[in-house]
Design a protein around this motif. Structure first.
Motif, PDB file in Angstrom:
ATOM      1  N   ALA A 103      29.947  92.315 -16.897  1.00  0.00           N
ATOM      2  CA  ALA A 103      28.651  91.840 -17.377  1.00  0.00           C
ATOM      3  C   ALA A 103      28.619  91.803 -18.905  1.00  0.00           C
ATOM      4  N   VAL A 104      29.069  92.885 -19.530  1.00  0.00           N
ATOM      5  CA  VAL A 104      29.086  92.927 -20.994  1.00  0.00           C
ATOM      6  C   VAL A 104      30.026  91.854 -21.535  1.00  0.00           C
ATOM      7  N   GLY A 105      31.193  91.705 -20.889  1.00  0.00           N
ATOM      8  CA  GLY A 105      32.159  90.711 -21.340  1.00  0.00           C
ATOM      9  C   GLY A 105      31.557  89.313 -21.339  1.00  0.00           C
ATOM     10  N   ALA A 106      30.846  88.971 -20.253  1.00  0.00           N
ATOM     11  CA  ALA A 106      30.241  87.648 -20.154  1.00  0.00           C
ATOM     12  C   ALA A 106      29.145  87.480 -21.206  1.00  0.00           C
ATOM     13  N   LEU A 107      28.384  88.548 -21.433  1.00  0.00           N
ATOM     14  CA  LEU A 107      27.342  88.521 -22.458  1.00  0.00           C
ATOM     15  C   LEU A 107      27.963  88.218 -23.820  1.00  0.00           C
ATOM     16  N   LEU A 108      29.056  88.914 -24.118  1.00  0.00           N
ATOM     17  CA  LEU A 108      29.727  88.724 -25.403  1.00  0.00           C
ATOM     18  C   LEU A 108      30.263  87.303 -25.538  1.00  0.00           C
ATOM     19  N   LEU A 130      27.432  84.509 -14.916  1.00  0.00           N
ATOM     20  CA  LEU A 130      26.758  83.341 -15.486  1.00  0.00           C
ATOM     21  C   LEU A 130      25.387  83.703 -16.060  1.00  0.00           C
ATOM     22  N   LEU A 131      24.664  84.600 -15.366  1.00  0.00           N
ATOM     23  CA  LEU A 131      23.349  85.020 -15.876  1.00  0.00           C
ATOM     24  C   LEU A 131      23.498  85.620 -17.275  1.00  0.00           C
ATOM     25  N   LEU A 132      24.486  86.497 -17.430  1.00  0.00           N
ATOM     26  CA  LEU A 132      24.642  87.163 -18.724  1.00  0.00           C
ATOM     27  C   LEU A 132      25.276  86.245 -19.760  1.00  0.00           C
ATOM     28  N   GLY A 142      36.442  84.361 -18.185  1.00  0.00           N
ATOM     29  CA  GLY A 142      37.457  85.048 -18.970  1.00  0.00           C
ATOM     30  C   GLY A 142      36.858  86.200 -19.748  1.00  0.00           C
ATOM     31  N   GLY A 143      35.703  85.954 -20.339  1.00  0.00           N
ATOM     32  CA  GLY A 143      35.008  87.016 -21.075  1.00  0.00           C
ATOM     33  C   GLY A 143      34.694  88.181 -20.160  1.00  0.00           C
ATOM     34  N   GLY A 144      34.244  87.836 -18.938  1.00  0.00           N
ATOM     35  CA  GLY A 144      33.933  88.871 -17.966  1.00  0.00           C
ATOM     36  C   GLY A 144      35.171  89.701 -17.625  1.00  0.00           C
ATOM     37  N   ALA A 145      36.274  89.002 -17.401  1.00  0.00           N
ATOM     38  CA  ALA A 145      37.519  89.692 -17.042  1.00  0.00           C
ATOM     39  C   ALA A 145      37.988  90.574 -18.190  1.00  0.00           C
ATOM     40  N   LEU A 146      37.932  90.038 -19.409  1.00  0.00           N
ATOM     41  CA  LEU A 146      38.339  90.813 -20.575  1.00  0.00           C
ATOM     42  C   LEU A 146      37.465  92.050 -20.725  1.00  0.00           C
ATOM     43  N   GLY A 147      36.151  91.852 -20.526  1.00  0.00           N
ATOM     44  CA  GLY A 147      35.217  92.964 -20.650  1.00  0.00           C
ATOM     45  C   GLY A 147      35.565  94.070 -19.661  1.00  0.00           C
ATOM     46  N   GLU A 148      35.890  93.662 -18.449  1.00  0.00           N
ATOM     47  CA  GLU A 148      36.225  94.636 -17.422  1.00  0.00           C
ATOM     48  C   GLU A 148      37.522  95.368 -17.776  1.00  0.00           C
ATOM     49  N   LEU A 180      32.735  71.510 -18.858  1.00  0.00           N
ATOM     50  CA  LEU A 180      32.255  72.374 -17.773  1.00  0.00           C
ATOM     51  C   LEU A 180      33.292  73.440 -17.437  1.00  0.00           C
ATOM     52  N   LEU A 181      34.529  72.994 -17.248  1.00  0.00           N
ATOM     53  CA  LEU A 181      35.582  73.931 -16.879  1.00  0.00           C
ATOM     54  C   LEU A 181      35.879  74.884 -18.032  1.00  0.00           C
ATOM     55  N   GLY A 182      35.863  74.353 -19.254  1.00  0.00           N
ATOM     56  CA  GLY A 182      36.142  75.184 -20.420  1.00  0.00           C
ATOM     57  C   GLY A 182      35.112  76.292 -20.561  1.00  0.00           C
ATOM     58  N   ALA A 183      33.824  75.927 -20.410  1.00  0.00           N
ATOM     59  CA  ALA A 183      32.754  76.917 -20.554  1.00  0.00           C
ATOM     60  C   ALA A 183      32.869  77.976 -19.462  1.00  0.00           C
ATOM     61  N   LEU A 184      33.157  77.509 -18.234  1.00  0.00           N
ATOM     62  CA  LEU A 184      33.334  78.461 -17.132  1.00  0.00           C
ATOM     63  C   LEU A 184      34.493  79.404 -17.417  1.00  0.00           C
ATOM     64  N   ALA A 185      35.568  78.825 -17.973  1.00  0.00           N
ATOM     65  CA  ALA A 185      36.737  79.643 -18.294  1.00  0.00           C
ATOM     66  C   ALA A 185      36.374  80.711 -19.314  1.00  0.00           C
ATOM     67  N   VAL A 186      35.600  80.304 -20.331  1.00  0.00           N
ATOM     68  CA  VAL A 186      35.190  81.265 -21.360  1.00  0.00           C
ATOM     69  C   VAL A 186      34.325  82.359 -20.739  1.00  0.00           C
TER      70      VAL A 186
END
Lengths: 390, 163
Positions: A231-236, A56-58, A218-224, A209-215
């Protein structure tokens, strides 16, 4: 644990410090460090929340990352940021190489030492009522530049954290990939915001709220999955949404959740810090702290002068950049889990980062509070008669 | 037009800076979360004076400064424009020769064309006063007429009706 966090936050308010160092101290004191009672032990639960905190921070950092922001005060951002990068990342690298020899670990250490804390600095600027000062524009500009550099360092950390045995070329490749993705997301976000703008207003509060959390997650998971770290995934993911109109709504909806997860993250980081290792980290601290403080003061002063500010204003700029915080901790967290890194380094990096943030955050806030006085002492009225009145 | 410098403060909000005609430097920072700050910088590099307002307080203060709540006017020069007619509030000092005359005999209407539409007084105000109403000291006459006639009305108040 939550009671501790509330107490820590209240204490931070009293001391007029950012809550970040206090959360870390609370984690160290209550965690399994020897010499203190073990009140809270790290568990799967805290680890999960801490990871959510990073994501969430990133994600929020990414949301703030619009092209408009980068181009708002282009000259100040580029000139100030470049001076800061050369001086502080350079000095950081020097310290890293001196302590560890030329190695990937030295580069990571340079990142830890280089990057100031947007969170602590912005908070202190508000508390000390400096937000409207002319030179504050430059301080915030430098922080924006550092945000861009974060993507680069995250790429390096990711390459180190996930690779088996890595060479310099591979690291450069992953870092370049991360930076490439950041730029791609910036451009894509500029185009994609039409889509989000169309979807956004149709969602109710809960769906958003749920959609943003999912993004974000999800971004974090994809990044990993892509080998870039969560962290990079969530940033992106954040950057992708930054150009859209739903951004403000997302920020409002998730703000509370982010603060909660961030508090847990810093606390959990404190839990991980083993003070019995601190003796060895002491050498690092002794080398890094003076370099970090003096480096920022010098870089801030030079950047201030280069942007046409008076000597006294330039002192304020340098003082405002001293505090390190969330990003140093995030990088250290990644480094501590980096499979390909030297084991001794991994053991030392968390206690070092915790204490380093503690010392620089306190020193930074104190320096900011006293910077006007320091400026007057260093540049007495006679010398500043022709001070620019911008 | 007053020059207002607008600066984005990344991660914070927007800053507006202006220099007043008296030379004061005033900045207002509007935070993304609705908080407003007003900074006033004294000369030199002393600490600024700062007022911090939440969204509601800022709106209230803004309305007051903007003149929405109360518009400052000296009673003597109070004017309300009604197309090409003007309504004006005229005080009647105790020394005026009009004190003691009636609405009809003060000849405001017959000599200027403007009409007294109301008399404001402490004991009770009168709307569309009767021609026989006697003017008293410290009355405020609400007069409607063409802007050009008000000079003449002031002369009447000071010197009395023509013979």
């Amino acid at each position: 644990m939550l009671v501790t966090l509330v107490v820590a936050s209240a204490l931070a308010g009293r001391l007029r410090l950012s809550a970040i160092p206090i959360f870390i101290v609370a984690g160290i004191l209550l965690g399994p460090s020897p010499g203190f009672p073990e009140v809270v032990s790290p568990s799967e639960g805290t680890e999960l929340l801490a990871r959510l905190g990073i994501v969430l921070l990133l994600f929020f950092l990414g949301l703030e990352f619009s092209l408009d922001r980068l181009t708002a005060a282009r000259r100040m951002v580029v000139v100030g940021g470049a001076i800061d990068l050369v001086v502080n990342a350079g000095l950081g690298l020097l310290v890293g190489v001196l302590l560890l020899g030329p190695s990937p670990e030295a580069v990571l250490l340079a990142g830890l030492i280089y990057i100031s804390s947007s969170g602590i600095v912005t908070r202190a600027l508000f508390d000390l009522r400096r937000l409207a000062d002319d030179e504050t524009d430059l301080v915030l500009g430098v922080l924006v530049f550092e945000d861009l550099a974060i993507a680069l360092f995250l790429g390096i950390a990711a390459a180190l954290a996930t690779g088996e045995a890595v060479g310099g070329l591979e690291i450069a490749g992953t870092a370049g990939l991360a930076l490439g993705f950041v730029i791609a997301c910036l451009l894509l976000g500029r185009w994609a915001h039409h889509v989000f703008d169309r979807i956004g207003p149709r969602l109710d509060r809960e769906q958003l709220l749920l959609g943003a959390l999912a993004v974000a997650i999800g971004g974090g998971a994809l990044g990993e999955a892509a080998g870039l770290s969560e962290a990079v995934g969530a940033l992106l993911a954040g950057i992708l949404l930054s150009g859209s109109e739903v951004r403000d709504q997302i920020e409002q909806q998730l703000l509370g959740l982010r603060d909660f997860a961030a508090a847990i993250f810093f606390f959990a980081f404190g839990l991980e810090v083993d003070l019995s290792e601190a003796d060895d980290a002491g050498l690092w601290l002794a080398a890094a702290v003076p370099v970090a403080v003096i480096g920022k003061l010098v870089a801030g002063f030079v950047a201030g002068r280069a942007n046409g500010f008076s000597p006294r204003q330039s002192v304020n700029v340098g003082a405002a950049l001293v505090a390190r915080g969330e990003f140093t901790i995030i990088l250290a967290g990644l480094a501590a889990g980096g499979a390909a890194l030297d084991a001794e380094f991994r053991g030392l990096v968390a206690p070092f980062a915790g204490l380093f943030v503690l010392v620089t955050a306190v020193a930074g806030v104190v320096l900011m509070r006293e910077s006007r006085r320091i400026g007057r002492l260093a540049f007495p009225p006679r010398a500043v008669r022709r001070e620019s009145r911008r | 037009m007053l020059e207002v410098r607008e600066t984005r403060l990344p991660g914070v909000g927007t800053k507006f800076t202006l220099r007043t005609s008296r030379g004061d430097k005033v900045s207002s920072v509007v935070h993304m979360d609705g908080l407003r700050e007003i900074y006033h910088y004294p000369e030199g590099d002393e600490e600024p004076h700062v007022i911090t307002l939440n969204d509601e307080e800022a709106r209230q203060l803004g309305a007051i400064i903007g003149g929405v709540v109360y518009r400052p006017q000296l009673v003597k020069d109070l004017e309300v424009a009604l197309k090409d007619l003007v309504m004006e509030w005229i005080e009647l000092p105790a020394t005026s020769p009009l004190v003691g005359l009636t609405v009809a005999t003060c000849r405001i209407r017959s000599s200027t064309g403007a009409t007294i539409v109301a008399i404001l007084r402490e004991s009770g105000s009168l709307a569309t006063p009767h021609p026989d109403e006697v003017l008293r000291a410290d009355d405020t006459l609400v007069v409607i007429g063409r802007p050009a006639t008000f000079e003449e009305i002031r002369r009447l108040v000071a010197e009395g009706p023509p013979d």
